[in-house]
Design an enzyme around this catalytic site. Sequence first.
Site, PDB file in Angstrom:
ATOM      1  CB  SER A 267       6.245 -68.320  -2.353  1.00 27.89           C
ATOM      2  OG  SER A 267       6.872 -67.394  -3.162  1.00 27.89           O
ATOM      3  CG  ASP A 268       2.455 -63.100  -0.410  1.00 25.57           C
ATOM      4  OD1 ASP A 268       2.580 -62.441  -1.514  1.00 25.57           O
ATOM      5  OD2 ASP A 268       1.755 -63.102   0.365  1.00 25.57           O
ATOM      6  CD1 TRP A 269       7.921 -59.356  -3.063  1.00 24.81           C
ATOM      7  CD2 TRP A 269       6.896 -59.405  -4.838  1.00 24.81           C
ATOM      8  NE1 TRP A 269       8.634 -58.411  -4.059  1.00 24.81           N
ATOM      9  CE2 TRP A 269       7.958 -58.475  -5.058  1.00 24.81           C
ATOM     10  CE3 TRP A 269       6.014 -59.579  -6.207  1.00 24.81           C
ATOM     11  CZ2 TRP A 269       8.256 -58.053  -6.330  1.00 24.81           C
ATOM     12  CZ3 TRP A 269       6.242 -58.980  -7.346  1.00 24.81           C
ATOM     13  CH2 TRP A 269       7.426 -58.075  -7.642  1.00 24.81           C
ATOM     14  CG  ASP A 270      11.861 -61.470  -1.529  1.00 29.22           C
ATOM     15  OD1 ASP A 270      12.456 -62.319  -2.323  1.00 29.22           O
ATOM     16  OD2 ASP A 270      12.274 -60.944  -0.734  1.00 29.22           O
TER      17      ASP A 270
END
Length: 739
Positions: A267-270
């Site tokens: 995933s991308d950040w968060d």
Amino acid sequence: MSQEKVSPAWLAETNTEHRVEALLAEMSIAEKIGQMAQMPHEHHSNDWLKEQVRQGRAGSVLNIVYTARVNELQRIAVEESRLGIPLIIGRDVIHGYQTMMPIPLGQAATWNPDLVERGARVSAIEAASDGINWTFAPMLDICRDPRWGRIAESLGEDPYLASVLGKAMVKGFQGKNLSDSDSIAACAKHFAAYGYSEAGRDYAYVNISENELRNVVLPPFKACADAGVATFMTAFSDINGVPATANDFLLREILREEWKYDGFVVSDWDSVSQLITHGFAENERAAAKYSLAAGLDMEMSSKAYLNELENLLVDGESELKWIDDAVRRILRVKFELGLFDRPYTNVKAFPVKGNKNHLQAAYECAVASCVLLKNDYQTLPIRPEKQKKIAVIGPLADDGYEQMGTWTFDGKEEWCITPLRALRDALGENAEISYVKALPSSRSNDKSAFAEAIAAARIADTVIMFMGEEAILSGEAHSRADIDLPGAQNELLEEISKLGKSTVLVILAGRPLTLGKTQHLVNAVLYAWHPGTMGGPAIIDLLLGKRSPVGKLPVSFPSVVGQIPIYYNHRMSGKPATYDSFTFIDDIVPRAPQTSVGNTSFHLDAGFEPLYPFGYGLTYTHFSYSHLELSSSEMSAEGEIEVKCILTNEGQREGTEIVQLYIRDRFGSVTRPVRELKKFQHVQLSAGQSTPLVFRLKAEDLAFYNRQNKWSIEPGDFDVWIGGDSKANLHQSFRILAN
């Protein structure tokens, strides 16, 4: 969890897949889920993070860069965790580690895969020497909106160019063998359509048809998947109502089932937790459930997987097979990286960062990235023997930090050679150089130093203006609604232009700026993007003629922001504009009657053309094209033709031209772009020299996704053009025959 060490069954295996299965068979559910978690180093105490690694609750750590710290975490993972699984260490090594290359958009302006690969190789070597084994690049998002800050990280607006350069970047990062100590895993991001965010606002909604997605957005990702990119990253965006992080159509149907991709997806950040903010998942449990079901293998930063996946399994709301598949993919990459056999980094085995070879790579890429947009009256190159008094003016003439650009966490400002320093080094006592910063920053409206700048320009033979935008004005979450020169820069240019001096404008920026109000104020414009560590020497060598400009635009430049989106490979429309079919509003007689007869597609106040088209770039010589010929006027659906022409250097000095081939499918089951880039070549010619050129165009080069979103080669008539930019007018036509 018991910490009793187990006998590593995988040691007895030599085949990677057998090693993966042997290790997977030893793992508990908690240990499997731990492999799916990436921990950000900077967000946790060192002791807490060490304990998570010890307990097998981290498969990857993000943003730890000191070799001793990396080795200590790897020691805990290998020697103190139950299974001894090493960590994959991630870092945003986007266009350099400590030696900075031009921003990716600048690298795209080189149209040179060899230079792009070389730059990524330098980046990989430097990053690997600090224990980093995974980068989050290349960014393959096609972008047609320069308001978007992350266009700086992109490879431009064209899927073919982005595919060629993206593959080169992957090859540079991953080297000849991913298991080599100086190779790092690359990551194709952001999957997918992030560059289509509404209004160029970062993280915004994306509304895109499946046909557009398949024909324009996905080709660079497919090219890099086929080239062996180790990992993918999802986009932050909500795409047609389903955020990418939980988008099973993208991750399962396309990436896994159609493309058979076997690397892992992070995933991308968060962005797993952000499914709640999107309004897609009601809580962390639902976010974890939807992401895993869609095919997301590793969660970056947030902890929904750690907190909820085991409970979801117990409650029968998720499938163990999905977890096992994700862990298989993660372990496979770790084995391919050689981490099980070589978990520690020996910094002494690597060359010194920022060495001569690394700086030379940065210099060559910076030279090739600069695009000469304007050169009236042969203002450039500057001739110091005649122009002995040079005024250097502008906020970006002597700022090493700003020339590095966005995503430069580890770049060394002290290594940067600025244009002012490079000019002084080049000319020494042979010229009188005066320098006035004029503005405190590119954003400033403080005009108190204008008088000093004007005074310096008044006594100069040549004025060089270094303007543009600081690094902070582009990149993630740094979108701009107005992309004119910021602050009072244009006002300064207007004042300097009143002096009638020979004036050169050098622009350092992270995006195309709208120069409709600017370019007429100067004699020459060199677009240098954010050129990196060696940007200063590259720019000055170009201005002085020691090197010749070769760069071409990887994205169209609008005249004004209201033209956006404007891109070369648009559709025709039912009423296409032509040069004799539109009238600017200033020329319309007041109270003219409304009519629909003869109307075409354009803006009343800006026309229908960009200020500078895709593929455009001047040199210090002039090239002409002639004698376009096809080996045949017909091609079978499995065949190919040769496209030939003569290129001539009609100027007085040697130069390199990037020759571009475009096609158009005149009639299709879905409407096709007015032009599409299909091939390009770099050709170097001496003054007066001519050479024949040959392109081989295959029928498969002309395939596209049809009305049923199936990959097909359709019979019919095609146009082909060859020239120096997307407005090339040397034209022939041919036909693909039905089977």
